[in-house]
Design an enzyme around this catalytic site. Structure first.
Site, short mmCIF file in Angstrom:
data_model
loop_
_atom_site.label_atom_id
_atom_site.label_comp_id
_atom_site.label_asym_id
_atom_site.label_seq_id
_atom_site.Cartn_x
_atom_site.Cartn_y
_atom_site.Cartn_z
N GLU A 1 67.17 65.27 52.41
CA GLU A 1 66.10 65.87 53.70
C GLU A 1 65.84 67.76 53.77
OE1 GLU A 1 66.92 63.64 57.85
OE2 GLU A 1 68.40 63.23 56.83
N SER B 1 64.71 54.89 50.37
CA SER B 1 65.59 56.23 49.59
C SER B 1 66.88 55.13 49.05
CB SER B 1 66.14 56.91 50.80
OG SER B 1 67.30 55.98 51.88
N HIS B 2 66.55 54.24 48.96
CA HIS B 2 68.46 53.52 48.80
C HIS B 2 67.28 52.07 47.64
CE1 HIS B 2 70.81 55.18 51.10
NE2 HIS B 2 71.21 55.08 49.72
N ARG C 1 65.14 47.37 62.90
CA ARG C 1 63.82 48.00 62.27
C ARG C 1 64.02 47.51 60.77
NH1 ARG C 1 62.87 54.31 62.34
NH2 ARG C 1 63.55 53.90 64.41
#
Lengths: 345, 345
Positions: free
Chosen positions: B188, B47-48, B309
């Site tokens: 979302e 998303s970035h 992560r």
């Protein structure tokens, strides 16, 4: 209905100060502690009001807080002011550093106050309110006792780590929030245990990390942070900034030092103050007037501001006095007459 | 399975930088923006990552971000460093102020960086990671677009207001969190709307303030903050500190200025850096070693650290390169050849 006695804020302050003096606490510290306790009672924060007197006396009786410590201010000229509480109460230490913090924040734009090795029992709104009255925005944070597991974990490594923030509002009470970063307070779980009622889901895990609604399992397991992984991260930040960074106890160490959570904790504290006038200067805007646009819009749609209920209680107490039950009055009498000898059990 | 192309981090950086140069952005800014976007893609923050290129180009095409702004550093000698982004991207502004912020934090114990009037599209972990690499703890916060109602309210007054924190860990990746203070990201909800699926309870209220699981009602109503009244308070603090206090846009004003949320927002940003060595000096302890006691205990009980992560994805990308789909490669080609003219719709 039990008989109630109404005392003025000032009269209650004198009684509480006398209790701490009787218990051997030096006058200035007794006054600072009494001011904090009476402010809690005044604002109808019963959990931080005169209820705390006994807890403070117990730590004095156990020799785990110094009654005659004189807070020592250390000012290196940087934007960090330090006060060594010398194992005394946090309240006189904050009072000893407050003016220097405010002055440095105005000079530097922002500044921090480090309190070292203090006995900490009070809510943090006292600090941020005092700074808001001086025109400063501020954050106050400290570790506590390790009763909270990080999100996804099961072992209590974090404290209930409170966070408070204050923002000045010209002509009215400041915007202030102050909350534990755990879902619930440990005392609330204790109340459920005594009542034999289950705790709500999401408050705690048992010692194997499984969700539990059994208060006993919760007390031997771990409490949970608010807001899942986000609250857990904020609590971790508080451990790091107000514990590790200061070289003071983290919540785990505080618990080990006191040999359990029966007594109030000793650790450090961090307060960061910001001078809105300095930050906004080049913008040409009035930062407090800008803040009002947001805060008044909250009220216009019926959203309650944090501390609103507390400020209403304060106004009532200042106008009408503070009503105490017979049991509360009896306890004040006992502590005032007998000092630490009044402690039982 | 679609065909994938693997590019090295460096090769992707060159392509993204070329795209921004082709779109008229001055070289240094193009490089700063490309570094940020490629770091997002490298860390599998899709998303970035390169997904953001189109959004950036659209603001350029709309004339709402200055392609040739040169960030101006203002250093009054206080603990507050300011950079005027001059309606350019936030990334070169941060790079322009970073060294001065770090130096001042070491001198003063803590310092703040104010970025004024920037186009802001990036995650905040870039800032706090860069400072952690320099041995500093830090907080980064900014407003965004007013899509979030305060707890108990119904009107969107708050942004999704992200908060990031970084803490240095010797010899390994820093402790970093970075999250929106809304329950969910607006994107979302948008995905649920497109898919025709309900959103989870607790994400949003409709325009009358009633809880809703209907994505359309949510998008015309308001999103909710994480963690109920506690998250709402933290989001409010971010509006006040990173909006009102700086004299820069708050989320409501940012939305009005852009005439809606279709384009990326312009506002200010606040980064506060702390020098653990200064704060801990008088304690005689090593603050980073103390922090490790907590953070390694997290891992020992299986609790995942935030960003873990992301760091794993980074290691993989650095070793094996970044895999892009055919559609992603086509888009890069189009943007690189045609610049803003490649934008459709």
């Amino acid at each position: 209905m039990t008989e109630e006695t109404t005392l003025s804020v000032e009269a209650l302050f004198e009684r509480v100060r006398n209790i701490f003096e009787k218990a051997g606490v030096r006058l200035q510290s007794a006054e600072a502690v009494a001011r904090t306790i009476v402010a809690g009672e005044r604002d109808h924060c019963k959990s931080h009001g005169i209820y705390r007197i006994e807890g403070c006396l117990r730590v004095l009786a156990a020799g785990k807080v110094s009654p005659d410590a004189v807070p020592q201010l250390h000012d290196s000229g940087k934007a960090v002011i330090e006060v060594d509480a010398g194992s005394g109460f946090s309240n006189p230490a904050f009072e000893a550093g407050k003016a220097a913090l405010a002055e440095r924040a105005r000079q530097s734009g922002l500044a921090a106050l480090v309190i070292r090795d203090c006995l900490h029992f009070s809510a943090l709104w006292h600090d941020v309110e005092a700074l808001a009255e001086m025109g400063l925005a501020s954050l106050s944070l400290c570790p506590s006792y390790a009763f909270v597991a990080p999100a996804g974990g099961k072992e209590p490594l974090l404290g209930t780590n409170p966070l408070a923030f204050g923002w000045p509002r010209p002509g009215q009470n400041p915007y202030v929030f102050d909350f534990a970063t755990s879902v619930a307070a440990r005392g609330e779980i204790e109340l459920h245990r005594r009542a034999g009622t289950p705790i709500p889901e999401g408050w705690a895990v048992d010692k194997d990390g499984a969700p539990t609604t059994d208060p006993d399992a919760a007390l031997t397991g771990a409490m949970l942070p608010f807001g899942a992984h986000k609250g857990s991260a904020i609590s971790t930040m508080i451990e790091l900034l107000a514990g590790a960074m200061l070289g003071e106890f983290m919540s785990r160490e505080a618990l080990d030092f006191m040999g359990g959570g029966a007594l109030l904790p000793r650790h450090g504290a961090l307060i960061v103050a910001f001078d809105p006038a300095t930050f906004a200067a080049r913008s040409g805007r009035d930062p407090l007037a800008e803040g009002e646009k947001l805060l008044t819009a909250f009220g216009a749609q019926g959203a309650r501001l944090p501390s609103q209920r507390r400020f209403a209680a304060r106004a009532k107490s200042l106008a009408e006095g503070i009503a105490l039950t017979e049991a509360e009055m009896d306890q004040l009498d006992r502590f005032e007459q007998h000092g630490l000898a009044a402690l039982t059990g």
